[in-house]
Write a protein that holds these residues in place. Sequence first.
Motif, PDB file in Angstrom:
ATOM      1  N   ARG A   1      -3.332  13.182   1.975  1.00 38.67           N
ATOM      2  CA  ARG A   1      -3.012  12.196   3.005  1.00 38.67           C
ATOM      3  C   ARG A   1      -4.013  11.038   2.975  1.00 38.67           C
ATOM      4  NH1 ARG A   1       1.683  13.571   6.066  1.00 38.67           N
ATOM      5  NH2 ARG A   1       2.111  15.746   5.590  1.00 38.67           N
ATOM      6  N   CYS A   2      -3.588   9.917   3.537  1.00 35.21           N
ATOM      7  CA  CYS A   2      -4.442   8.718   3.558  1.00 35.21           C
ATOM      8  C   CYS A   2      -5.792   9.015   4.203  1.00 35.21           C
ATOM      9  CB  CYS A   2      -3.748   7.589   4.318  1.00 35.21           C
ATOM     10  SG  CYS A   2      -2.123   7.112   3.664  1.00 35.21           S
ATOM     11  N   GLY A   3      -5.764   9.676   5.358  1.00 33.08           N
ATOM     12  CA  GLY A   3      -6.982   9.908   6.103  1.00 33.08           C
ATOM     13  C   GLY A   3      -7.936  10.889   5.466  1.00 33.08           C
ATOM     14  N   GLN A   4      -7.491  11.612   4.435  1.00 25.59           N
ATOM     15  CA  GLN A   4      -8.404  12.520   3.753  1.00 25.59           C
ATOM     16  C   GLN A   4      -9.355  11.757   2.835  1.00 25.59           C
ATOM     17  OE1 GLN A   4      -4.810  15.313   2.970  1.00 25.59           O
ATOM     18  NE2 GLN A   4      -6.601  16.576   2.589  1.00 25.59           N
ATOM     19  N   CYS A   5      -8.995  10.549   2.462  1.00 21.96           N
ATOM     20  CA  CYS A   5      -9.885   9.689   1.686  1.00 21.96           C
ATOM     21  C   CYS A   5     -10.485   8.600   2.569  1.00 21.96           C
ATOM     22  CB  CYS A   5      -9.139   9.053   0.516  1.00 21.96           C
ATOM     23  SG  CYS A   5      -8.551  10.224  -0.722  1.00 21.96           S
TER      24      CYS A   5
ATOM     25  N   VAL B   1       0.820  -1.209   0.000  1.00 20.99           N
ATOM     26  CA  VAL B   1       0.000   0.000   0.000  1.00 20.99           C
ATOM     27  C   VAL B   1       0.853   1.258   0.000  1.00 20.99           C
ATOM     28  CG1 VAL B   1      -1.691   1.349   1.289  1.00 20.99           C
ATOM     29  CG2 VAL B   1      -1.961  -1.123   1.104  1.00 20.99           C
ATOM     30  N   GLY B   2       1.777   1.348   0.973  1.00 21.80           N
ATOM     31  CA  GLY B   2       2.602   2.542   1.078  1.00 21.80           C
ATOM     32  C   GLY B   2       3.463   2.776  -0.147  1.00 21.80           C
ATOM     33  N   THR B   3       4.005   1.688  -0.708  1.00 21.19           N
ATOM     34  CA  THR B   3       4.853   1.809  -1.902  1.00 21.19           C
ATOM     35  C   THR B   3       4.063   2.332  -3.091  1.00 21.19           C
ATOM     36  OG1 THR B   3       6.216  -0.034  -1.123  1.00 21.19           O
ATOM     37  CG2 THR B   3       6.380   0.548  -3.459  1.00 21.19           C
ATOM     38  N   HIS B   4       2.881   1.778  -3.313  1.00 22.91           N
ATOM     39  CA  HIS B   4       2.057   2.217  -4.442  1.00 22.91           C
ATOM     40  C   HIS B   4       1.520   3.628  -4.218  1.00 22.91           C
ATOM     41  CE1 HIS B   4       1.281  -2.300  -5.375  1.00 22.91           C
ATOM     42  NE2 HIS B   4       2.388  -1.860  -5.947  1.00 22.91           N
ATOM     43  N   TYR B   5       1.140   3.931  -2.984  1.00 19.26           N
ATOM     44  CA  TYR B   5       0.649   5.274  -2.681  1.00 19.26           C
ATOM     45  C   TYR B   5       1.722   6.326  -2.953  1.00 19.26           C
ATOM     46  CZ  TYR B   5      -0.433   9.304   0.268  1.00 19.26           C
ATOM     47  OH  TYR B   5      -0.629  10.571   0.734  1.00 19.26           O
TER      48      TYR B   5
ATOM     49  N   LEU C   1      -0.267  10.316  -7.918  1.00 23.32           N
ATOM     50  CA  LEU C   1      -0.342  11.766  -8.072  1.00 23.32           C
ATOM     51  C   LEU C   1      -0.875  12.406  -6.794  1.00 23.32           C
ATOM     52  CD1 LEU C   1      -0.019  14.189  -9.961  1.00 23.32           C
ATOM     53  CD2 LEU C   1      -2.349  13.796 -10.761  1.00 23.32           C
ATOM     54  N   HIS C   2      -1.697  11.682  -6.052  1.00 24.88           N
ATOM     55  CA  HIS C   2      -2.207  12.203  -4.783  1.00 24.88           C
ATOM     56  C   HIS C   2      -1.066  12.510  -3.817  1.00 24.88           C
ATOM     57  CE1 HIS C   2      -6.467  10.337  -5.349  1.00 24.88           C
ATOM     58  NE2 HIS C   2      -6.380  11.543  -5.874  1.00 24.88           N
ATOM     59  N   THR C   3      -0.082  11.643  -3.778  1.00 22.43           N
ATOM     60  CA  THR C   3       1.065  11.884  -2.908  1.00 22.43           C
ATOM     61  C   THR C   3       1.789  13.157  -3.313  1.00 22.43           C
ATOM     62  OG1 THR C   3       1.340   9.514  -2.524  1.00 22.43           O
ATOM     63  CG2 THR C   3       3.225  10.922  -2.043  1.00 22.43           C
TER      64      THR C   3
ATOM     65  N   ASP D   1      -5.760   1.306  -8.633  1.00 26.24           N
ATOM     66  CA  ASP D   1      -4.579   0.613  -9.134  1.00 26.24           C
ATOM     67  C   ASP D   1      -3.635   0.402  -7.958  1.00 26.24           C
ATOM     68  OD1 ASP D   1      -2.681  -0.515 -10.784  1.00 26.24           O
ATOM     69  OD2 ASP D   1      -1.876   1.404 -11.469  1.00 26.24           O
ATOM     70  N   GLU D   2      -4.124  -0.371  -6.985  1.00 25.86           N
ATOM     71  CA  GLU D   2      -3.337  -0.647  -5.774  1.00 25.86           C
ATOM     72  C   GLU D   2      -2.823   0.643  -5.139  1.00 25.86           C
ATOM     73  OE1 GLU D   2      -3.228  -3.388  -4.266  1.00 25.86           O
ATOM     74  OE2 GLU D   2      -4.201  -4.597  -5.816  1.00 25.86           O
ATOM     75  N   HIS D   3      -3.742   1.570  -4.916  1.00 22.88           N
ATOM     76  CA  HIS D   3      -3.491   2.843  -4.243  1.00 22.88           C
ATOM     77  C   HIS D   3      -2.703   3.853  -5.082  1.00 22.88           C
ATOM     78  CE1 HIS D   3      -4.996   0.719  -0.743  1.00 22.88           C
ATOM     79  NE2 HIS D   3      -5.162   1.888  -0.174  1.00 22.88           N
TER      80      HIS D   3
END
Length: 241
Positions: A81-85, A66-70, A74-76, A173-175
Amino acid sequence: MAPETAVNRRPAIGRLRWVLLVAPLALASAGCFLAPWSPPRPDPAAPISGPAPYVEGCQACHAAPVGTHYAQSLHTAKGIRCGQCHTPGDHPNFTQPIRDGKCGGCHQPQYQETLASKHFATRDQRALDDDRAARAALRREGFTAATARGRRFVGDSSSGELGGRLCAACHYDEHRLGLGAVKRADFCTGCHAGREEHFSSPTPDPTNRCVQCHARVGETVSGQVVNTHRFARPGAESAGR
């Protein structure tokens, strides 16, 4: 004290009294310009009081994949942030999974086009929000489900008329949440089989060619491509078919 001095001071004392009377009124009427009504900026390093608006440090437990794909999304790059979604509730089960309306908070034009699409109108509504196992199964199936009418996108029966998972179905697509999934050659034909006659001239390019006609609606005078999320038949974009 000389009599003339006392007489000369009377006008001065009168003016002073006038100033002391008028000055507070003037300051009060101009207070919106002079008084610091806004509270001071909070200290970013200070602890947060009340419920946290988003969670931090998700990658500490969800590093891979998860963290790697995130990190590749483009969101990163835009600081999302994760918690915004994923609104956190009873962790580790998120009580508010990603619905179309959550994506529409930032992507309003695309959301409105999705609501007007046939994909949204024919979605299969199921109970998802209170069934973690159903949500996990749906994710494994690409956010679509087999029905008597063929594969359909899925909506949330508990979310009313606007409940849906179409955004995630197309862009998950896996985050990474981008165009990677949409560009796959089998993305549309997974549900819309038997469309080989559309491509009488095969090309070696392994991309989703459906979007060249069903998502593209035109170009601006400067050559910028204009797309739609209605996925209409060419020439029927305004009707949303």
